[in-house]
Structures are given as C-alpha cells and as structure tokens.
Design a protein around this motif. Structure first.
Motif, PDB file in Angstrom:
ATOM      1  N   PRO A   1     -18.736 -16.705  60.315  1.00  0.00           N
ATOM      2  CA  PRO A   1     -18.669 -15.342  59.760  1.00  0.00           C
ATOM      3  C   PRO A   1     -18.004 -15.335  58.391  1.00  0.00           C
ATOM      4  O   PRO A   1     -17.011 -14.634  58.180  1.00  0.00           O
ATOM      5  N   ASN A   2     -18.547 -16.095  57.465  1.00  0.00           N
ATOM      6  CA  ASN A   2     -17.923 -16.325  56.165  1.00  0.00           C
ATOM      7  C   ASN A   2     -18.290 -15.188  55.220  1.00  0.00           C
ATOM      8  O   ASN A   2     -19.102 -15.342  54.312  1.00  0.00           O
ATOM      9  N   TRP A   3     -17.666 -14.032  55.435  1.00  0.00           N
ATOM     10  CA  TRP A   3     -18.012 -12.843  54.660  1.00  0.00           C
ATOM     11  C   TRP A   3     -17.611 -12.971  53.194  1.00  0.00           C
ATOM     12  O   TRP A   3     -18.129 -12.241  52.351  1.00  0.00           O
ATOM     13  N   GLY A   4     -16.733 -13.909  52.861  1.00  0.00           N
ATOM     14  CA  GLY A   4     -16.376 -14.139  51.460  1.00  0.00           C
ATOM     15  C   GLY A   4     -17.613 -14.512  50.645  1.00  0.00           C
ATOM     16  O   GLY A   4     -17.737 -14.150  49.476  1.00  0.00           O
ATOM     17  N   ARG A   5     -18.559 -15.215  51.277  1.00  0.00           N
ATOM     18  CA  ARG A   5     -19.783 -15.589  50.551  1.00  0.00           C
ATOM     19  C   ARG A   5     -20.666 -14.366  50.296  1.00  0.00           C
ATOM     20  O   ARG A   5     -21.452 -14.353  49.355  1.00  0.00           O
TER      21      ARG A   5
ATOM     22  N   VAL B   1     -22.710 -10.428  46.329  1.00  0.00           N
ATOM     23  CA  VAL B   1     -22.714  -9.085  45.730  1.00  0.00           C
ATOM     24  C   VAL B   1     -22.289  -9.204  44.271  1.00  0.00           C
ATOM     25  O   VAL B   1     -22.928  -8.650  43.370  1.00  0.00           O
ATOM     26  N   GLY B   2     -21.243  -9.960  44.041  1.00  0.00           N
ATOM     27  CA  GLY B   2     -20.684 -10.086  42.698  1.00  0.00           C
ATOM     28  C   GLY B   2     -21.642 -10.705  41.704  1.00  0.00           C
ATOM     29  O   GLY B   2     -21.700 -10.304  40.551  1.00  0.00           O
TER      30      GLY B   2
ATOM     31  N   SER C   1     -29.040 -16.292  48.847  1.00  0.00           N
ATOM     32  CA  SER C   1     -27.922 -17.184  48.554  1.00  0.00           C
ATOM     33  C   SER C   1     -27.890 -18.369  49.520  1.00  0.00           C
ATOM     34  O   SER C   1     -27.745 -18.201  50.735  1.00  0.00           O
ATOM     35  N   PRO C   2     -28.002 -19.598  49.003  1.00  0.00           N
ATOM     36  CA  PRO C   2     -27.936 -20.768  49.893  1.00  0.00           C
ATOM     37  C   PRO C   2     -26.612 -20.828  50.661  1.00  0.00           C
ATOM     38  O   PRO C   2     -26.589 -21.281  51.807  1.00  0.00           O
ATOM     39  N   LEU C   3     -25.532 -20.370  50.049  1.00  0.00           N
ATOM     40  CA  LEU C   3     -24.239 -20.434  50.736  1.00  0.00           C
ATOM     41  C   LEU C   3     -24.159 -19.422  51.875  1.00  0.00           C
ATOM     42  O   LEU C   3     -23.602 -19.715  52.937  1.00  0.00           O
ATOM     43  N   VAL C   4     -24.729 -18.233  51.681  1.00  0.00           N
ATOM     44  CA  VAL C   4     -24.769 -17.259  52.776  1.00  0.00           C
ATOM     45  C   VAL C   4     -25.672 -17.789  53.892  1.00  0.00           C
ATOM     46  O   VAL C   4     -25.330 -17.751  55.082  1.00  0.00           O
TER      47      VAL C   4
ATOM     48  N   THR D   1     -26.571 -20.870  54.659  1.00  0.00           N
ATOM     49  CA  THR D   1     -26.042 -22.006  55.417  1.00  0.00           C
ATOM     50  C   THR D   1     -24.885 -21.555  56.312  1.00  0.00           C
ATOM     51  O   THR D   1     -24.709 -22.090  57.411  1.00  0.00           O
ATOM     52  N   ALA D   2     -24.096 -20.570  55.870  1.00  0.00           N
ATOM     53  CA  ALA D   2     -23.027 -20.046  56.733  1.00  0.00           C
ATOM     54  C   ALA D   2     -23.642 -19.445  57.996  1.00  0.00           C
ATOM     55  O   ALA D   2     -23.142 -19.660  59.107  1.00  0.00           O
TER      56      ALA D   2
ATOM     57  N   VAL E   1     -19.359 -11.376  49.633  1.00  0.00           N
ATOM     58  CA  VAL E   1     -18.684 -10.808  48.462  1.00  0.00           C
ATOM     59  C   VAL E   1     -19.157 -11.519  47.196  1.00  0.00           C
ATOM     60  O   VAL E   1     -19.493 -10.893  46.184  1.00  0.00           O
ATOM     61  N   MET E   2     -19.213 -12.843  47.276  1.00  0.00           N
ATOM     62  CA  MET E   2     -19.680 -13.643  46.145  1.00  0.00           C
ATOM     63  C   MET E   2     -21.087 -13.223  45.740  1.00  0.00           C
ATOM     64  O   MET E   2     -21.386 -12.995  44.568  1.00  0.00           O
TER      65      MET E   2
END
Lengths: 405, 405
Positions: free
Chosen positions: A318-322, A327-328, A306-309, A311-312, A324-325
């Motif tokens: 610690p953008n754990w929401g990404r 996984v989803g 995931s590029p968003l994970v 880059t975080a 979750v994304m």
C-alpha cells in the motif's frame, strides 16, 4: 498461454444481429493451423463508422479505412476482413499493395464494392504480410458465413490475448428490442489513444453514418481511451461499428441506445485490461476534485501509467507515497495540502499527510484483493475521470522480453 | 544489493576543492548503523545555485531551498545537510517543521546563518522524518569535517543505489587549474524533469550566484533532464552547485569551464542510468533529422520510456518494430517513408521498411552487447537530441514490488 486470472468466467452468449454474418479460418499467416482470419459480411444498408490510432506510423490498413469511411455508399453490402499474426505496419509500399489485394479479393468473393471492404491486421510490425494466404482462403470463408459465428471471430483476431472478448446488450426502444454485440482483442501495447486493440461492434439499430461516427468517437473517448496497460500505443488500433438498420429502429439521439452502447464498449475495454500482459490485479483509478475533467484524466493516467505505482500494486504494497509522486509529476494543478487518497473505503491520506485513522495493516489487507479502487480527490474543483489499468509484473517482462522468437 | 553490472570499475579519485569540507555519519533514520547523513561546510564567499523537481507535491526541503537560493548572502559560510532513508515528502506541516529544526541546528553547530543552510531528504515518501536523530548527530559531524570526505558523502546519500557515484574534472583557465568534483545518488524514479536524484557539485571557480544559477539550469537540461529509467519523477530531486571562488579564477562566460562542468554532469547522469534499478544494458537513443531539437527529444524520450522497447532490449530482441511504434506514438512530426533506424552502425530500416542489407542475425548479435546505440533519423529537418536509458527487467519488478517491507 495461461488464461488471465482476471478473465470473466465465460464468453457471453452473444445475440444474432440480423444482417451480419461471420466466418473464421486458418490462413497460416504466422503459425500453421491457428485461426487467424475473420470475415464479416454486412447487409445492404449497413452504415459503418470507425475510430483509429493517431500514430504517425499507423498501418496501411488503418490508412485505407480512414480514406474509405464516410465516402462509401451504404446502399451496397459491406465487408470487414481482419487477420492476426502480422500487422502489415511499416512495410512500405508493399503494405499498401497487400491491403489493395485483400480488398479486391474480398470484394470479388462477396460480389461487392472494394470501397466497402474494411481491413485490419494485427501482430508483428515490419514484416511483409503474406496476403496470398489470406486471398487463398476467401472462397472458403465466404462459403462458411453464418450469423452465429461471432465467438469464432473473436478467437480469430487474438494475438497475445489469453481469452476471447465479447459483450452485448439489448435495449428496448419504442417497444422494439435493439441489439448490440461486440468483440475485441488486445492485451499489450495498450494506452490512450488506444491500444494494439481491435474492436468490432454490430447493431441492428438504424443510424446515419455521420451520426454513428460522432457517437463512436465520443464513446471511445470515455471507454477505450481511458484504459492503459503499458502506456504504449499501437500502429493498428481500430474501433469499428456497423449498424445494419434491420431492427427498423432509428436510434439517432436515443439516450437509451447511447447508454447501452457505452456499456458494451466499457465492458470490452475492461476485458482488455483484464487481459493485460502479466496482469494479476484490475485497478480503477478514480480522480475527483480536479480543476477540470481533462486534468482529472491527466492525473488518472499519470497514476495508472506509473511503473512504480504498478509494481507496488503487483507487490500488494500500500505504497501511497508513489501515488503522491504520480499526482505531483502529472503536470496537472494539485495542492499537497488538499489531496485526499483512498483505497476503496479506506482513507489513506488527507490534508497533506497520512490520515490519522489509517493503519498500514488495513492498507496492506486491502491490497491483497484482486480488484482495487484507488480514489484521489484533488480538492480543487469539480473535474472527474476514471481510468482503468492493471499491475506491472514479472509476467509482463517475460511475455515482452521474448515475443518475436 | 548486488553492484550493477553497468557500474564503473571504481569510484574516481576526486580532487580536494579548497573551501569545501565533508562529514558523513549514521543517524539511524531508517536502519541502524547505516551511513545516512552527509554534512558539507562551504567557505565564506561561496555562491550556491540549485535546480529542483517541478513536481507539485515536492518535498519540504526542496521548497525551503527554493525560497533561500539567490536571497542568501554569499559573504558568510554555508552548509548542505542531506539524509537518506526518509524523503520528508507529503508530511504536511510537520515536514516544514523538520526542515526548520535541521537548518537551525546545523546553523548552530557551524555558527552560520540558517538562511545559508540547504537540506535534502531522500527515501520513503509520507513518513515523518525523525529529525531529532539528525540534530543529535550534528556535533559529531561538525567535528569530523574533512576536505577529503567526498567519497563517504557519496555513500551517505545512497538509497537503492548499488554503487556510489562521483565524477571530476580539472580545467586550466589563464594558466590556473580550476577543479570540479561532483557526487550523485539515484537509481529509480528517474525521469525528466529529473529523478529521485540528488546531485552535489563543487568547484573552486568564482562565479556570481545569478550566473551560476543560469549555467546550472542550462547544463541540467542537457544532462540530467535527458536520462530516464522508468519515466517516474521524484518529489525530492535536487541538483546543487557550490562555487567557492578559492582558485581566484572568475569563470563567467568561460567556454572551457562550461565544457568541463557539462562533462562532469553528463558523467554523473550516465552513472545514474547505469545504476537504473535492475538494469543490464546502457542505451543511448540518438535522434536526428527532426523538425526541431525539442521534437527530437520528444521522440527520444518516447522510445526510451516505452516499456515494450525496454523489455525487448532486456530480451536482446532486435525488435525494431517497437521503435517504429514509439516514434509513431510520440506526437512529434514523423513520416513513415523517411524514417531510418540504426543499431550502432547497422542500418535496420529505411524508406518505410526494413533495410535490404539488414539481417536479423546481425541485429540479434548487436543486441547482446552491454552498451547499445539506437539511432533514429526522421529525415525532416536539423533537430537533434540524445537521451540515455536502460532496459526494463525482472530485477526492476523485484526491487519495486517490495521496496517498503
């Protein structure tokens, strides 16, 4: 190119494998005076196995190796010839002619069967390989073969790599030491199944070609197929192993040998990630509690790609929401309310929400480390997998937005 | 945030849709004094349909909409309430409570059935939505409803967007003009199936809910599911359409209406790509000659999602070898020797190699343009698809490596 901050301290001291000799040289394929060809000579009786990219546009050399392996007679000597600077992929019929010319010339220079010459090319796609330059170096190379040349060989196959990659193991079987040494190259276009990645493994163990092939395929799935830098897959990926049998020890079904070879392959796989283009963080994504191992791997790769994970991670956020994304979106079975996410030993989220004990400060402090563990438990079953990746940084963009010029 | 260089010159002059009124306000969800809530009131008789993310970790609002749609009674009025600044995703049972509180308060403020209130939230994942702030704004919002408020609404749902997105069409059916107006938000986490993307479409056409739902699903597949910015998929994606019927024209099975709605949706989808985080190039990847349309889409997405292709585009490098790589890794049926690649009208590669007429200078000159067409013909069958994407730049890394702080 600056050496990756994640590189090991030094190239390991690889053991001599009896029956294997190396030479490296500068054929001027893309740049003048850069070591860009590696020749390996394998003693009589060596069995050779290989696993290759599944790309439908794979290179002429890959197709040639796939045709030969398993159909070659292990009685004679064999050779491996690899060049960097040009991948000879998507070069039409001319590409096949280049492979044939190199195989014939190598066979001539070493007086062996061209059906036992295995080649690989790595570098730019779509430009004709100046194979005459390689052919012209063969006399030189064959005169300089030495059993101590493995580090030079590791350097000869580098492209955008910032350090040469080697790993080794010695395992005692029935009182006799059996040695394994391997080299790899690869830093971008790395993803299952495989990578712009070339890996050559050598052992003095004894094993039949079909058994060696099966073992290599299994262990490749557990190592090189579990790493990803950018989700891209090259046209030239090759993992080859040569077993000379010179130790006299038959390792068929040996758990000790399998474990040692797995260790060498995983070490090399991690080094490829550590040299990921622009990488500043080495990340293990460990997934458990999945409905199956396969589903765990799917979730792991969805996070790791995931590029968003990525880059975080680069931003130490610690953008754990990404997560979750990721996984989803993976398509694997998941239940929001059973999901647990950990950064190292820190429980970040559980029961469908952020953990009560979690603090953003603790998460942020963890992310500043160079080596990270992201653990995800899906709470569904016993499926497990680990995959390894790096972060996505400005360095990756800089390297890849201007690679050809 | 600087407006994307690919943005349209101006927000379009959207028509008033009779039966739809809008209000926007600043509830202080994440930032003070930033417009972050949109309220839409839909007249009695309006049918509502929606298509949502397939993520297994989708948000509470998405789950609530999915439960309600098709089970609601179109006789009463309806409402849509959207906030930016917080996605209310992965917030456990508290997330469901927030949705219920917002729906109840909206129903109270407008005196309508809470089963006809549809909500969405977009922004950071995993933080509790301060829904009291939204509830506290509802009296205000309901008093400020106006049929001319669509542009303000488009601004209220923005997060990392650099420009508000709107599109419209008027189509004459049996002598009566039927109007369509739509707004969208989305710039990162954009991929099939869908995006951190919210889209609201309004029309004065008349159509039953099941027919409207089927049409929306079909057209979403041809538009929003054919765009990708970074291959990531959000937990909150929603495309909704409301048909007030106030024109009196039943558009069931109307080819003219379908075409007009497709045009509005494709326009909005392209605007989302044009606002891709860090984007400097707008790229159509057009695939033909595939074994099927589905395979063509697979190849198109493999190219459009490849970080190596996207960084080459960013660097204005006509590195068509990376397109060959992306075709090869896609898993779709492909034959190296039948592949044709074009940049606009320039034939780059054919018959398994670079085209004789191709020059690197022509390719490099083409790549300097802001709008690019990459056309790939697989030479196998009649399957076709277009997907749209943007380049991968330093800007994407900058935006996403430090989004939360």
């Amino acid at each position: 190119m600056t050496r990756s901050p994640l590189a090991p301290a030094a190239f390991p001291d690889l053991p001599v494998i009896e029956g294997v000799r190396f030479a490296a040289g500068a054929a001027g394929i893309k740049y003048a005076d850069r070591t860009d060809v590696m020749l390996v000579e394998l003693a009589q009786g060596t069995t050779v196995a290989g696993v290759f990219t599944k790309s439908s546009t794979r290179s002429a050399a890959v197709r040639d190796c796939q045709r030969k392996l398993g159909n070659d007679a292990p009685e004679g000597r064999a050779a491996i010839l690899v060049n960097s600077g040009n991948s000879n992929a998507f070069t039409g019929a001319a590409g096949d002619q280049s492979v044939a010319a190199i195989c014939d010339a190598t066979a001539d220079a070493l007086s062996l069967d061209p059906g036992r010459v295995f080649t690989a090319s790595t570098g730019v796609i779509g430009e004709r390989l100046p194979h005459d330059r390689i052919v012209g170096k063969l006399a030189d190379l064959s005169q300089n073969l030495t059993d101590a040349g493995l580090e030079d060989a590791a350097r000869a196959i580098m492209t955008t790599d910032t350090f040469p990659k080697g790993a080794c193991a010695t395992v005692e079987i029935d009182g006799t030491p059996v040695k394994i040494a391997g080299i790899a190259k690869g830093s971008g276009m790395i993803a299952p199944d495989m990578a712009t990645m070339l890996v050559y493994l050598f052992t003095d163990a004894k094993m039949s070609q079909p058994a060696l092939q099966a073992l290599l395929a299994t262990l490749t799935d557990q190592t090189f197929n579990c790493i990803t830098v950018d989700s891209d897959t090259s046209t030239s990926d090759s993992v080859m192993i040569a077993a000379t049998g010179t130790s006299g020890v038959d390792v068929t079904d040996s758990a000790g040998f399998t474990k040692a070879l797995h260790g060498v392959m995983l070490d090399l796989a991690h080094q490829v990630v550590r040299d990921g283009e622009g990488a500043t963080k080495f990340v293990e994504v460990r997934v458990s509690g999945a409905a199956s191992d396969e589903e765990a791997r799917t979730v792991g790769l969805s996070i790791a790609n995931s590029p968003l994970v990525k880059t975080a991670i680069a931003g130490e956020d610690p953008n754990w929401g990404r997560i979750v994304m990721a996984v989803g979106k993976s398509g694997a079975q998941a239940d929001r309310d059973r999901l647990t996410i950990r950064f190292g030993d820190i429980t970040v989220a559980e029961n469908g929400w952020v953990a009560e004990s979690y603090s953003e400060e603790a998460g942020a402090a963890y992310m500043t480390q160079q080596e990270l563990l992201i653990a995800v438990d899906l709470g569904l079953g016993g499926g497990m997998a680990s995959v390894w990746t790096c972060d996505l940084t400005h360095g990756y963009i800089t390297i890849n937005a201007d690679y050809r010029s």
